[in-house]
Design a protein around this motif. Structure first.
Motif, PDB file in Angstrom:
ATOM      1  N   PRO A 341       0.804  -1.232   0.000  1.00 61.14           N
ATOM      2  CA  PRO A 341       0.000   0.000   0.000  1.00 61.14           C
ATOM      3  C   PRO A 341       0.834   1.278   0.000  1.00 61.14           C
ATOM      4  O   PRO A 341       0.460   2.265  -0.642  1.00 61.14           O
ATOM      5  N   ARG A 342       1.959   1.267   0.706  1.00 65.10           N
ATOM      6  CA  ARG A 342       2.823   2.456   0.711  1.00 65.10           C
ATOM      7  C   ARG A 342       3.299   2.761  -0.713  1.00 65.10           C
ATOM      8  O   ARG A 342       3.372   3.907  -1.147  1.00 65.10           O
ATOM      9  N   TYR A 344       1.853   1.774  -3.638  1.00 65.08           N
ATOM     10  CA  TYR A 344       0.758   2.256  -4.470  1.00 65.08           C
ATOM     11  C   TYR A 344       0.543   3.747  -4.236  1.00 65.08           C
ATOM     12  O   TYR A 344       0.286   4.517  -5.173  1.00 65.08           O
ATOM     13  N   ALA A 345       0.648   4.169  -2.982  1.00 68.73           N
ATOM     14  CA  ALA A 345       0.469   5.587  -2.668  1.00 68.73           C
ATOM     15  C   ALA A 345       1.567   6.432  -3.290  1.00 68.73           C
ATOM     16  O   ALA A 345       1.306   7.505  -3.854  1.00 68.73           O
ATOM     17  N   GLN A 368      -5.540  -1.422  -8.707  1.00 74.04           N
ATOM     18  CA  GLN A 368      -5.996  -1.059  -7.361  1.00 74.04           C
ATOM     19  C   GLN A 368      -6.750   0.267  -7.429  1.00 74.04           C
ATOM     20  O   GLN A 368      -6.227   1.327  -7.044  1.00 74.04           O
ATOM     21  N   TYR A 371      -6.913   3.357  -4.672  1.00 73.77           N
ATOM     22  CA  TYR A 371      -5.865   4.334  -4.397  1.00 73.77           C
ATOM     23  C   TYR A 371      -6.000   5.575  -5.268  1.00 73.77           C
ATOM     24  O   TYR A 371      -5.590   6.666  -4.870  1.00 73.77           O
ATOM     25  N   PHE A 376      -4.702   8.156  -0.576  1.00 78.07           N
ATOM     26  CA  PHE A 376      -4.138   7.274   0.434  1.00 78.07           C
ATOM     27  C   PHE A 376      -3.082   8.029   1.224  1.00 78.07           C
ATOM     28  O   PHE A 376      -2.261   8.717   0.650  1.00 78.07           O
TER      29      PHE A 376
END
Length: 379
Positions: A341-342, A344-345, A368, A371, A376
């Motif tokens: 997730p970090r 993707y952000a 995804q 995002y 995010f």
């Protein structure tokens, strides 16, 4: 590298254990090793790991166990010597066997930059990160100005083919293996345009000696060399430098600022980046244009430098996303994917900022969508 508590040392097989004990036995007396204290100290994403052993003098040493074929010990020794020549704090190797992948070296301690920085964030301590990042930047500039590392043939070159191989890891393991996606012709066109842009960005930069993984997990907080324990820290202890190459000037500072395991407000990133840029200008790292008279454009325009940094770290982030997915699906190490997730952000933030990168944003939306639709937080 991932820190772990001391435990009994497991071995992948009896042969590796026998080879290790046969190799280290003659070193026990001259180095004062207390083998009964041998314990796992840390490991990395590959097969390499580190063991800690106490000595009869009350200190400790670290053992590298690299069973890969071929192992990277020869590169570790070569790059370590180049860094030590520049006065950088790398572990001193006291015994090694390149053929078998064993080494005994100085112990740089137990406090990594990542642990210290995360604790500082939790405590609201702004002074310690500033100090540590300043020390890390100064050490990086010393490495990048190494004449020996710059010599032709001293380090592999991070060239166009290298960049494209790394980006393919994202396709193979994140897109296809992790998300189960197969791109259509239009999507493949988006990707091809993105790769071309990122490769051109890297090719446009002056090349310098590059650690290639200059992040807080590979830096250690070390006491001042005068032993007083007061005030400033010494040059950070530097680890995992065996993959060093000649590559784009922004790569290592970008790796430090946008790490896999800790994030900063952009104001902090910009402040540290400006300080690095000013130091790089003074050190002549931006070189000259082909004509030999005018300074490189990156030396004259911080905005251009920042853009190149963001695009360079984007290439790295896409590669790491692929590697984390490979670790999960091929190597049975799923915990790395928890940090996706970090990334993707990071990717969405950068791709949204530059219109040229909108094709990449469309690909991320397909993988995804949450995002790109809701945003995010990096924290």
């Amino acid at each position: 590298m991932t820190a772990s508590a001391p435990t009994a040392v497991p071995w992948p097989d009896a042969d590796r254990a026998a080879r290790f004990h046969a190799w280290i036995a003659p070193l026990v007396e001259p180095l004062g090793l207390r083998l009964e204290t041998l314990a796992v100290a840390s490991s990395d994403a590959g097969f390499r790991r580190y063991l800690r052993v106490a000595t009869s003098t009350g200190g400790t040493l670290v053992v590298m166990d690299d069973p890969a074929t071929p192992n990277q010990l020869a590169a570790f020794l070569q790059v370590g010597a180049l860094m030590a020549e520049r006065g950088l704090h790398v572990p001193r190797v006291v015994a090694h066997d390149v053929a078998q992948g064993f080494a005994v070296m100085e112990d740089l301690g137990r406090q990594s930059y990542i642990a210290a920085l995360l604790e500082a964030q939790r405590a609201g301590d702004e002074a310690l990160p500033r100090q540590l990042m300043r020390d890390a930047t100064q050490a990086l500039l010393r490495w990048q100005t190494s004449a020996s590392a710059r010599a032709e043939g001293a380090l592999p070159v991070f060239d166009d083919a290298f960049v494209r191989r790394e980006l393919q890891i994202f396709v193979d393991w994140c897109v296809q293996a992790h998300h189960g996606k197969q791109w259509n012709d239009k999507q493949q066109g988006y990707w091809d345009r993105t790769v071309a842009l990122l490769a051109a960005n890297i090719a446009a930069q002056p090349r310098v000696p590059m650690h290639r993984d200059y992040m807080p997990r590979n830096l250690m907080v070390c006491p001042p060399s005068d032993g007083t324990g007061a005030g400033a820290f010494a040059s950070p202890g530097i680890l995992d430098f065996q993959d060093a190459v000649m590559g784009p000037v922004t790569y290592d500072i970008a790796s430090l600022l946008r790490d896999a395991f800790i994030s900063w407000d952009e104001a902090e990133e910009l402040d540290w980046a400006v300080r690095y840029w000013e130091g790089a200008r003074r050190a002549g790292l931006f070189g000259l244009d082909p004509g030999g008279e005018d300074p490189h454009e990156m030396a004259l325009d911080f905005g251009l430098f920042w853009r190149r940094l963001e695009w360079t770290v984007l290439q790295r982030q896409l590669k790491i996303m692929g590697i984390f997915c490979r670790l999960k699906h091929r190597d049975g190490k799923p915990h790395y994917a928890e940090d996706l997730p970090r990334f993707y952000a990071y990717v969405v933030k950068t791709a949204t900022r530059y219109v040229e990168l909108s094709p990449l944003l469309r690909l991320i939306e397909d993988l995804q969508p949450q995002y790109t639709q809701t945003g995010f937080s990096l924290r």
